[in-house]
Every structure is written in structure tokens, then in C-alpha cells.
Write a protein that holds these residues in place. Structure first.
Motif, PDB file in Angstrom:
ATOM      1  N   PHE A  34    -103.275  80.936 -14.242  1.00  0.00           N
ATOM      2  CA  PHE A  34    -101.933  80.818 -13.833  1.00  0.00           C
ATOM      3  C   PHE A  34    -101.135  79.812 -14.812  1.00  0.00           C
ATOM      4  O   PHE A  34    -100.278  79.215 -14.162  1.00  0.00           O
ATOM      5  CB  PHE A  34    -101.812  80.278 -12.272  1.00  0.00           C
ATOM      6  CG  PHE A  34    -102.969  80.960 -11.491  1.00  0.00           C
ATOM      7  CD1 PHE A  34    -102.681  82.359 -11.029  1.00  0.00           C
ATOM      8  CD2 PHE A  34    -104.124  80.261 -11.029  1.00  0.00           C
ATOM      9  CE1 PHE A  34    -103.573  83.146 -10.326  1.00  0.00           C
ATOM     10  CE2 PHE A  34    -104.766  81.095 -10.081  1.00  0.00           C
ATOM     11  CZ  PHE A  34    -104.682  82.408  -9.736  1.00  0.00           C
ATOM     12  N   ILE A  35    -101.388  79.944 -15.988  1.00  0.00           N
ATOM     13  CA  ILE A  35    -100.304  79.466 -16.918  1.00  0.00           C
ATOM     14  C   ILE A  35     -99.263  80.351 -17.588  1.00  0.00           C
ATOM     15  O   ILE A  35     -99.836  81.598 -17.734  1.00  0.00           O
ATOM     16  CB  ILE A  35    -101.079  78.335 -17.844  1.00  0.00           C
ATOM     17  CG1 ILE A  35    -102.065  79.148 -18.872  1.00  0.00           C
ATOM     18  CG2 ILE A  35    -101.944  77.459 -17.242  1.00  0.00           C
ATOM     19  CD1 ILE A  35    -102.469  78.529 -20.094  1.00  0.00           C
ATOM     20  N   GLU A  36     -98.257  80.069 -18.182  1.00  0.00           N
ATOM     21  CA  GLU A  36     -97.533  80.974 -18.974  1.00  0.00           C
ATOM     22  C   GLU A  36     -97.743  80.748 -20.406  1.00  0.00           C
ATOM     23  O   GLU A  36     -97.817  79.582 -20.740  1.00  0.00           O
ATOM     24  CB  GLU A  36     -95.851  80.724 -18.356  1.00  0.00           C
ATOM     25  CG  GLU A  36     -94.886  81.626 -18.971  1.00  0.00           C
ATOM     26  CD  GLU A  36     -93.659  81.213 -18.428  1.00  0.00           C
ATOM     27  OE1 GLU A  36     -92.609  81.311 -19.289  1.00  0.00           O
ATOM     28  OE2 GLU A  36     -93.416  81.208 -17.207  1.00  0.00           O
ATOM     29  N   LEU A  37     -97.585  81.763 -21.159  1.00  0.00           N
ATOM     30  CA  LEU A  37     -97.966  81.743 -22.492  1.00  0.00           C
ATOM     31  C   LEU A  37     -96.533  82.376 -23.254  1.00  0.00           C
ATOM     32  O   LEU A  37     -96.187  83.225 -22.870  1.00  0.00           O
ATOM     33  CB  LEU A  37     -98.967  82.603 -22.640  1.00  0.00           C
ATOM     34  CG  LEU A  37    -100.280  82.324 -22.110  1.00  0.00           C
ATOM     35  CD1 LEU A  37    -101.310  83.443 -22.382  1.00  0.00           C
ATOM     36  CD2 LEU A  37    -100.790  80.952 -22.670  1.00  0.00           C
ATOM     37  N   HIS A  47     -97.882  76.754 -21.186  1.00  0.00           N
ATOM     38  CA  HIS A  47     -97.012  75.922 -20.186  1.00  0.00           C
ATOM     39  C   HIS A  47     -97.503  76.039 -18.782  1.00  0.00           C
ATOM     40  O   HIS A  47     -97.863  77.138 -18.420  1.00  0.00           O
ATOM     41  CB  HIS A  47     -95.597  76.342 -20.346  1.00  0.00           C
ATOM     42  CG  HIS A  47     -94.827  76.768 -21.713  1.00  0.00           C
ATOM     43  ND1 HIS A  47     -94.490  75.768 -22.225  1.00  0.00           N
ATOM     44  CD2 HIS A  47     -94.846  78.028 -22.249  1.00  0.00           C
ATOM     45  CE1 HIS A  47     -94.055  76.352 -23.648  1.00  0.00           C
ATOM     46  NE2 HIS A  47     -94.235  77.664 -23.474  1.00  0.00           N
ATOM     47  N   GLN A  48     -97.091  74.948 -18.263  1.00  0.00           N
ATOM     48  CA  GLN A  48     -97.722  75.031 -16.680  1.00  0.00           C
ATOM     49  C   GLN A  48     -96.252  75.066 -15.985  1.00  0.00           C
ATOM     50  O   GLN A  48     -95.304  74.474 -16.331  1.00  0.00           O
ATOM     51  CB  GLN A  48     -98.248  73.792 -16.332  1.00  0.00           C
ATOM     52  CG  GLN A  48     -98.526  73.618 -14.768  1.00  0.00           C
ATOM     53  CD  GLN A  48     -99.209  72.335 -14.623  1.00  0.00           C
ATOM     54  OE1 GLN A  48    -100.110  71.737 -15.271  1.00  0.00           O
ATOM     55  NE2 GLN A  48     -98.908  71.589 -13.382  1.00  0.00           N
ATOM     56  N   GLY A  53     -89.831  75.271 -10.714  1.00  0.00           N
ATOM     57  CA  GLY A  53     -89.688  76.220 -11.652  1.00  0.00           C
ATOM     58  C   GLY A  53     -89.557  75.773 -13.183  1.00  0.00           C
ATOM     59  O   GLY A  53     -89.312  76.617 -13.981  1.00  0.00           O
ATOM     60  N   THR A  54     -89.538  74.675 -13.433  1.00  0.00           N
ATOM     61  CA  THR A  54     -89.502  74.202 -14.926  1.00  0.00           C
ATOM     62  C   THR A  54     -90.949  74.446 -15.634  1.00  0.00           C
ATOM     63  O   THR A  54     -91.985  74.568 -14.823  1.00  0.00           O
ATOM     64  CB  THR A  54     -89.069  72.793 -15.024  1.00  0.00           C
ATOM     65  OG1 THR A  54     -89.947  71.789 -14.328  1.00  0.00           O
ATOM     66  CG2 THR A  54     -87.668  72.567 -14.434  1.00  0.00           C
ATOM     67  N   LEU A  55     -90.688  74.323 -16.896  1.00  0.00           N
ATOM     68  CA  LEU A  55     -92.104  74.505 -17.621  1.00  0.00           C
ATOM     69  C   LEU A  55     -92.424  73.180 -18.291  1.00  0.00           C
ATOM     70  O   LEU A  55     -91.635  72.338 -18.836  1.00  0.00           O
ATOM     71  CB  LEU A  55     -91.801  75.656 -18.607  1.00  0.00           C
ATOM     72  CG  LEU A  55     -91.742  76.899 -18.179  1.00  0.00           C
ATOM     73  CD1 LEU A  55     -91.353  77.901 -19.194  1.00  0.00           C
ATOM     74  CD2 LEU A  55     -92.842  77.435 -17.226  1.00  0.00           C
ATOM     75  N   SER A  56     -93.853  73.064 -18.321  1.00  0.00           N
ATOM     76  CA  SER A  56     -94.170  71.513 -18.998  1.00  0.00           C
ATOM     77  C   SER A  56     -95.180  72.017 -19.963  1.00  0.00           C
ATOM     78  O   SER A  56     -96.136  72.928 -19.735  1.00  0.00           O
ATOM     79  CB  SER A  56     -95.180  70.856 -18.068  1.00  0.00           C
ATOM     80  OG  SER A  56     -94.033  70.245 -17.052  1.00  0.00           O
ATOM     81  N   SER A  57     -95.024  71.575 -21.085  1.00  0.00           N
ATOM     82  CA  SER A  57     -95.892  72.079 -22.177  1.00  0.00           C
ATOM     83  C   SER A  57     -97.467  71.756 -22.130  1.00  0.00           C
ATOM     84  O   SER A  57     -97.643  70.318 -21.670  1.00  0.00           O
ATOM     85  CB  SER A  57     -95.301  71.602 -23.600  1.00  0.00           C
ATOM     86  OG  SER A  57     -96.168  71.939 -24.722  1.00  0.00           O
TER      87      SER A  57
END
Length: 70
Positions: A34-37, A47-48, A53-57
Motif C-alpha cells: 500500500f505505498i505509492e511509487l 511515498h506513503q 492525502g498528502t505524500l511522505s517520501s
């Protein structure tokens, strides 16, 4: 299509899974952890997705070599 073949060969640097789905231009989602790439210059950036809704590196958790596309 080069990007479509990248999705087929891409492996999540976090879980090493290959269950990656495309969610946007150069943006993907790992359905295992469940992480965004995202991809830039042949490097996978991780990114988490936070509650708001924000992304954390998460890039600092992985060696740069582990984030390179093969």
C-alpha cells in the motif's frame, strides 16, 4: 510502450512484490504494501499516503540501487 513494459517488470522496493497498478502518469501503487511509487529518470520514488492525502517520501529507507528500474 516502454512504460507499460516497465510496470510488468517493476518490483516494489519495499515488499519486492510485483502486484503494481498504474494510477496516473508515471504513478503506480503497490497492492501488497500500500505505498505509492513514481518513476523519474529510471528511479522509483516511494511515498506513503498520509490520512490527509498528502505524500511522505520513503526514499531514505531504501538504497538507491534498490530503487533503480532493471
Amino acid at each position: 510502450m516502454a512504460l507499460e513494459s516497465e510496470v510488468l517488470t517493476m518490483q516494489c522496493p519495499n515488499c519486492r512484490g510485483k502486484d503494481i497498478g498504474k494510477i496516473g502518469v508515471n504513478q503506480y501503487y503497490c497492492w501488497n504494501c500500500f505505498i505509492e511509487l513514481s518513476i523519474a529518470k529510471n528511479t522509483i520514488h516511494t511515498h506513503q499516503v498520509e490520512e490527509d492525502g498528502t505524500l511522505s517520501s520513503l526514499d531514505d529507507l531504501f538504497e538507491e540501487e534498490a530503487r533503480k528500474l532493471s
